[in-house]
Design a protein around this motif. Structure first.
Motif, mmCIF file in Angstrom:
data_model
loop_
_atom_site.group_PDB
_atom_site.id
_atom_site.type_symbol
_atom_site.label_atom_id
_atom_site.label_comp_id
_atom_site.label_asym_id
_atom_site.label_seq_id
_atom_site.Cartn_x
_atom_site.Cartn_y
_atom_site.Cartn_z
ATOM 1 N N MET A 51 -4.296 -7.105 -4.541
ATOM 2 C CA MET A 51 -5.428 -8.024 -4.692
ATOM 3 C C MET A 51 -4.952 -9.463 -4.845
ATOM 4 O O MET A 51 -5.547 -10.389 -4.287
ATOM 5 C CB MET A 51 -6.278 -7.604 -5.896
ATOM 6 C CG MET A 51 -7.045 -6.298 -5.689
ATOM 7 S SD MET A 51 -7.960 -5.790 -7.174
ATOM 8 C CE MET A 51 -9.097 -7.166 -7.354
ATOM 9 N N LEU B 127 -2.627 1.146 -10.606
ATOM 10 C CA LEU B 127 -3.329 -0.083 -10.955
ATOM 11 C C LEU B 127 -2.449 -1.311 -10.743
ATOM 12 O O LEU B 127 -2.923 -2.353 -10.278
ATOM 13 C CB LEU B 127 -3.802 -0.008 -12.406
ATOM 14 C CG LEU B 127 -4.874 1.056 -12.702
ATOM 15 C CD1 LEU B 127 -5.178 1.115 -14.191
ATOM 16 C CD2 LEU B 127 -6.144 0.760 -11.914
ATOM 17 N N ILE C 252 -2.487 -1.969 -7.070
ATOM 18 C CA ILE C 252 -3.769 -2.540 -6.646
ATOM 19 C C ILE C 252 -3.866 -4.014 -7.038
ATOM 20 O O ILE C 252 -4.305 -4.863 -6.250
ATOM 21 C CB ILE C 252 -4.934 -1.735 -7.256
ATOM 22 C CG1 ILE C 252 -4.993 -0.333 -6.620
ATOM 23 C CG2 ILE C 252 -6.259 -2.469 -7.052
ATOM 24 C CD1 ILE C 252 -6.022 0.580 -7.252
ATOM 25 N N THR D 42 2.571 1.626 -3.392
ATOM 26 C CA THR D 42 1.619 2.041 -4.429
ATOM 27 C C THR D 42 1.330 3.535 -4.324
ATOM 28 O O THR D 42 1.304 4.251 -5.345
ATOM 29 C CB THR D 42 0.319 1.232 -4.301
ATOM 30 O OG1 THR D 42 0.615 -0.166 -4.445
ATOM 31 C CG2 THR D 42 -0.683 1.644 -5.355
ATOM 32 N N VAL E 163 0.840 -1.196 0.000
ATOM 33 C CA VAL E 163 0.000 0.000 0.000
ATOM 34 C C VAL E 163 0.879 1.251 0.000
ATOM 35 O O VAL E 163 0.650 2.197 -0.768
ATOM 36 C CB VAL E 163 -0.947 0.001 1.225
ATOM 37 C CG1 VAL E 163 -1.680 1.338 1.325
ATOM 38 C CG2 VAL E 163 -1.943 -1.147 1.121
#
Length: 748
Positions: free
Chosen positions: A236, A229, A232, A215, A212
């Motif tokens: 995920m 993206l 993310i 990013t 996190v």
């Protein structure tokens, strides 16, 4: 390839130095054989004998043990041990081999990452040895899953790729073309790394938090959505892999409901088990140099909330790296720094960011306290220190790399540099690993002897019983995975009989909150004659009594069962265990019944038990055990004679509450003992109920029932009125006593 060989050779040499592997260490005896370590003994043996660790048909009798409620999630650990078990079915050898293998795997993964970051081989090997030899690796030996942290370097590599905006999964084509999926080499590697990391709850979760941060860092420095993206998608993937890893437990919970009795975590535990910045910098407890050991001891004496977080220490080299990364924000724009670091300045920026983020997340009262409000399962945030340790070691490697590049063309620099690297590396390992970490210490010899003595005893018990016979253990020690045993039994000690047998079935362990665990509580607290009836209808033909669970070492209960059955028990060498072979006794009970009559009675019994609302209450066993722990355990199951408390074999006499001592004064600690608690004790100082320091370890217990220790209070001892002293047998840690009331340290 030659440098990989050098790395493995050095790792072997330092392992032999720190663990004493060539000094008679037995690999067929588990390196950890007490407390939480027994849990991993159970899981490993189950995995070898049944194919996987989730179900075991020979414990939890008369049913079986289903461990889905206890979703430890360390799939990769068991997969690797499964491969090792191809070559041996000795569970202790498999466990110990995996522990040793963890050093080599961590070193190799670190070397791979350092080379990806363009660190030259000699410097990369230097860092690849330091990281697996952190104090953490040795202090957490009872938690094999925590010592297997070889995935941390790999996930750090993915985090750095995200930081640098690498197009792992998405990229933009020609100008004007839309963003599209891309199967890149780094993307495939990143997906594999994320899959590996997801198999460890703590290290995977911390990796997700750093993802996190990475990013957000990358997205804030880009004018496109691609870095965001990619970050993310990485997060995920890690989350999805983690869910898939726990899928069997989630499905079991969906089918059978969640076990309310399995220990849940409260948000405050994130602070109780949190990280302390100073503990990253302190010397290792019990350091080889007395001066440094005293520094660690003084902090432990005078500060609260000191627990497993002592394992966060990074040693001198790692501490220097932490200090540099924390201060980097103040020196990064300095002209000489810009000139020396050049293109590596951005990597230092990122490492500084992650180090600060890790401390803000993990420290007591940090962001972890907020995260725990919604996700309290992860509570030991001090374990994030491994990531911080890797960042700090990498920072030191960057500095060494710059020195190497600047002077490598100087005459004789390279050989001198290699010699200095080796010398500093040796000093680093010497600094990070205390001498007591060796597997040849006195306590480790006691562990080996206990294991071998019990191996002989339980093998003999198994030889006297028919294959598949079921044995019930008394007393009840509190279910699985977290027990609260009576007397001087240590936590999870009732696992030990299973660890030494192959064809016998055992009633322990059972999962807390489930029907058969409640049934065992009911049986264990029944009148002796009723207990034998319970065992009769559920097929048990053996009874094992652990004398350490009774204040008279089991004499009364053993005599009761001798009188009831007319059987002479088999006593273990140390007098701890008494085994009753009930085969003949049960056959006699069954002799007066026809087979249909017996089956009818058995079905009626089981129907009655399963219809009992108490036994179907998930908290029944917990309530009974809590009540017994408050009122005292009986001399025998169901007996009306109940002791007011479990009489300790060691009793603290002085201080016992109300004393007022002055800093710098010399005081005498006194205790009495009865029975045979062993020849040595550990003396701890407590403050507000938490251990502040160990005053003495392996200290003679005394003579003729009493012992004493002269303690000189350090002049810097903090003032307070909440001190207590605890004395514990080193042989039987459950044999312990603490001052009844607090005493004070006052200036006068």
């Amino acid at each position: 390839m030659i440098w990989c060989i050098v790395l493995l050779v050095l790792c072997s040499l330092y392992l032999n130095y720190t663990l004493g592997l060539s000094s008679g260490v037995r690999f067929d005896v588990p390196f950890t054989y007490e407390g939480d370590g027994l849990e991993y003994n159970l899981l490993t043996k189950t995995m070898i004998e049944t194919g996987w660790w989730t179900e075991n048909p020979v414990v939890g009798a008369p049913d079986k043990l289903e461990m889905y409620d206890y979703a430890i999630g360390n799939t990769l650990d068991f997969f690797v041990m499964k491969i090792i078990s191809i070559f041996t079915d000795n569970y202790a050898l498999v466990m110990n081999s995996y522990y040793i293998l963890g050093f080599f795997l961590t070193a190799l993964c670190s070397l791979y990452v350092f080379r990806q970051l363009r660190i030259t081989y000699p410097v990369a090997v230097f860092g690849s040895i330091l990281f697996p030899f952190l104090f953490y690796h040795f202090s957490r030996i009872s938690h094999f899953n925590l010592t297997a942290y070889y995935m941390i370097p790999l996930i750090v590599l993915v985090i750095l790729w995200i930081c640098n905006g690498e197009p792992l999964f998405l990229k933009r084509g020609e100008p004007g073309e839309p963003v599209h999926l891309a199967v890149t080499q780094k993307g495939v590697i990143a997906a594999i790394i994320l899959l590996i990391s997801a198999t460890h709850p703590y290290y995977g979760f911390f990796g997700l938090l750093f993802l996190v941060v990475a990013t957000l860092w990358s997205a804030s420095r880009s004018d496109t959505m691609i870095p965001l993206l990619n970050g993310i998608i990485s997060g995920m993937l890690l989350a999805v892999f983690a869910i898939l890893n726990r899928l069997p437990s989630l499905w079991y919970g969906f089918q059978h409901g969640t076990s309310l009795a399995i220990s849940s975590r409260a948000p405050f535990e994130a602070e109780e088990w949190g990280l302390k910045l100073i503990q990253l910098l302190l010397p290792a407890p019990g350091h080889r140099i007395d001066f440094l050991a005293d520094i660690a001891r003084k902090y432990t004496v005078s500060r609260p909330l000191v627990n497993e977080n002592v394992s966060a220490t990074l040693g001198i080299i790692g501490s220097i790296g932490v200090v540099i990364l924390l201060g980097w924000i103040f020196i990064r724009e300095w002209q000489p720094i810009q000139k020396k670091f050049g293109g590596r300045r951005e990597l230092m920026d990122q490492l500084s960011l992650f180090t600060i983020s890790g401390i803000l997340i993990g420290t007591i009262g940090g962001f972890s306290a907020i995260i725990a409000l919604v996700f309290p399962v992860i509570h030991s945030y001090n374990r994030i220190s491994l990531y911080i340790g890797f960042f700090s070691i990498l920072a030191m490697l960057i500095i060494l790399q710059i020195m190497y590049e600047q002077f490598r063309n100087k005459p004789y620099f390279c050989p001198v540099f290699l010699v200095l690297l080796l010398a500093v590396l040796t000093l680093g390992v010497y600094d990070q690993v205390p001498a007591w970490s060796s597997l040849t210490s006195g306590s480790d010899k006691e562990r080996e002897q206990e294991f071998l003595d019990q191996e002989i005893y339980f093998t003999h018990v198994e030889d006297t019983m028919p294959p598949g016979a079921s044995v019930f253990i008394l007393p009840d020690i509190g279910g699985f995975p977290h027990s609260s045993p009576p007397g001087t039994i240590n936590e999870l000690d009732s696992l030990k009989p299973y660890l030494h047998t192959h064809d016998l079935k055992w009633n322990y362990p059972t999962m807390k909150g489930r029907f058969w665990d409640n049934w065992q509580v009911k049986v264990a607290t029944s009148e002796p004659a009723d207990l034998l009836d319970h065992l009769f209808f559920t097929g048990f033909t053996g009874l094992l009594i652990d004398g350490y669970g009774y204040h008279d070492e089991g004499e009364a209960i053993i005599e009761i069962y001798q009188n009831l059955t007319g059987i002479e028990p088999v006593i273990s060498k140390d007098g701890r265990y008494a085994f009753f072979d009930l085969t003949g006794y049960m056959d006699e009970k069954k002799a007066g019944m026809t087979s249909p009559h017996f089956e009818e009675e058995k079905i009626a019994y089981l129907t009655t038990m399963k219809a009992n609302p108490e036994l179907n209450n998930p908290l029944f066993g917990t309530w009974v055990r809590e009540n017994l722990s408050k009122t005292g355990y009986p001399d025998s199951p169901g007996s009306s004679k109940v002791s007011s408390s479990i009489t300790p074999l060691i009793t603290v006499v002085t201080p016992n509450g109300g004393e007022i001592w002055q800093p710098g004064s010399t005081q005498t600690l006194q205790w009495n003992y009865t029975g045979n608690p062993g020849s040595r004790v550990t003396i701890d100082a407590l403050r507000s109920g938490s251990i502040l320091t160990t005053i003495a370890s392996n200290y003679p217990i005394g003579e003729e029932g009493s012992g004493a220790f002269n303690l000189t209070l350090p002049p810097y001892t903090p003032l307070g009125s909440d001190y207590r002293i605890r004395v514990t047998s080193t042989r039987y840690p459950g044999c312990t006593d603490t001052s009844d009331a607090p005493f004070a340290i006052s200036a006068g």
